[in-house]
Design a protein around this motif. Structure first.
Motif, mmCIF file in Angstrom:
data_model
loop_
_atom_site.group_PDB
_atom_site.id
_atom_site.type_symbol
_atom_site.label_atom_id
_atom_site.label_comp_id
_atom_site.label_asym_id
_atom_site.label_seq_id
_atom_site.Cartn_x
_atom_site.Cartn_y
_atom_site.Cartn_z
ATOM 1 N N LEU A 245 0.788 -1.349 -0.059
ATOM 2 C CA LEU A 245 0.106 0.009 -0.134
ATOM 3 C C LEU A 245 0.862 1.284 0.027
ATOM 4 C CD1 LEU A 245 -2.531 1.196 0.101
ATOM 5 C CD2 LEU A 245 -2.625 1.350 2.728
ATOM 6 N N LEU A 246 0.969 1.983 -1.071
ATOM 7 C CA LEU A 246 1.444 3.182 -1.150
ATOM 8 C C LEU A 246 0.766 4.559 -1.335
ATOM 9 C CD1 LEU A 246 4.242 4.543 -2.229
ATOM 10 C CD2 LEU A 246 3.811 3.598 -4.508
ATOM 11 N N GLU A 247 1.251 5.298 -0.642
ATOM 12 C CA GLU A 247 0.475 6.681 -0.377
ATOM 13 C C GLU A 247 1.280 7.593 -1.145
ATOM 14 O OE1 GLU A 247 -1.902 7.755 2.682
ATOM 15 O OE2 GLU A 247 -1.851 5.735 3.437
ATOM 16 N N CYS A 248 1.067 8.218 -1.940
ATOM 17 C CA CYS A 248 1.896 9.377 -3.137
ATOM 18 C C CYS A 248 1.306 10.373 -3.708
ATOM 19 C CB CYS A 248 2.757 8.682 -4.101
ATOM 20 S SG CYS A 248 1.878 7.895 -5.284
ATOM 21 N N GLU A 249 1.728 11.435 -3.956
ATOM 22 C CA GLU A 249 1.015 12.596 -4.823
ATOM 23 C C GLU A 249 0.416 11.967 -5.983
ATOM 24 O OE1 GLU A 249 4.050 15.694 -4.847
ATOM 25 O OE2 GLU A 249 4.178 15.641 -2.584
ATOM 26 N N ASP A 250 1.537 11.403 -6.697
ATOM 27 C CA ASP A 250 1.103 10.900 -8.279
ATOM 28 C C ASP A 250 1.944 9.757 -8.458
ATOM 29 O OD1 ASP A 250 1.576 10.795 -11.026
ATOM 30 O OD2 ASP A 250 0.706 12.711 -11.246
ATOM 31 N N TYR A 251 1.164 8.660 -8.519
ATOM 32 C CA TYR A 251 2.096 7.245 -8.784
ATOM 33 C C TYR A 251 2.608 7.335 -9.986
ATOM 34 C CZ TYR A 251 2.904 2.275 -8.877
ATOM 35 O OH TYR A 251 3.589 0.838 -8.942
ATOM 36 N N GLY A 252 2.172 7.719 -11.254
ATOM 37 C CA GLY A 252 3.023 7.855 -12.550
ATOM 38 C C GLY A 252 4.334 8.625 -12.571
ATOM 39 N N ARG A 253 4.120 9.685 -11.763
ATOM 40 C CA ARG A 253 5.133 10.605 -11.596
ATOM 41 C C ARG A 253 6.291 9.919 -10.919
ATOM 42 N NH1 ARG A 253 3.016 15.869 -9.755
ATOM 43 N NH2 ARG A 253 3.568 15.059 -7.734
ATOM 44 N N LEU A 254 5.895 9.304 -9.676
ATOM 45 C CA LEU A 254 6.825 8.488 -8.794
ATOM 46 C C LEU A 254 7.724 7.752 -9.483
ATOM 47 C CD1 LEU A 254 6.595 7.545 -5.394
ATOM 48 C CD2 LEU A 254 6.638 5.936 -6.869
#
Length: 103
Positions: free
Chosen positions: A52-61
Motif C-alpha cells: 500500500l503506497l500513498e503518494c502525490e502521483d504514482y505515474g510521476r513517482l
C-alpha cells in the motif's frame, strides 16, 4: 493517492527478502520520498506480497525512480528474490490492484 500493488517473493528467498527490507538503503528511501511518496507498507502472506503506497502521483513517482541508479540496483536485487516484480515502467502506472469495496 493510494495505490495497492501485488508482487510475489520466491518461496526459497523469503528470509533474504525480509532481511533486505530491514536494511533498505537510506539513499533509496530518500529518493522514494523525494518522488512524492508519503508512506509505503508491504504485507506478506506466504509468498504473496501486498503493498500500500500513498503518494502525490504514482505515474510521476515511477518516472522519477525508474532510471535512478539506486533504484535500478535495488530492483536488480529484488528481481533475484521475486517471482512477480514491481513494474517501474510507464505501463506500471496502471498496474495497481483495483478497489472493489471501501468503508
Amino acid at each position: 493517492m493510494r495505490i495497492a500493488l501485488h508482487t510475489r517473493v520466491r518461496e526459497d528467498r523469503i528470509e533474504e527478502y525480509e532481511a533486505a527490507h530491514r536494511a533498505v538503503p537510506d539513499e533509496l528511501t530518500a529518493a522514494i520520498r523525494a518522488a512524492g511518496a508519503t508512506s509505503w507498507t508491504i504485507w506478506r502472506s506466504g509468498c504473496e506480497l501486498f503493498h500500500l503506497l500513498e503518494c502525490e502521483d504514482y505515474g510521476r513517482l515511477l518516472a522519477a525512480l525508474e532510471h535512478l541508479p539506486v533504484n535500478v540496483a535495488w530492483q536488480a536485487r529484488m528481481a533475484d528474490l521475486l517471482d512477480v516484480v514491481h513494474d517501474y515502467s510507464k505501463d506500471g502506472a496502471t498496474a495497481g490492484i483495483p478497489v472493489v469495496w471501501q468503508l
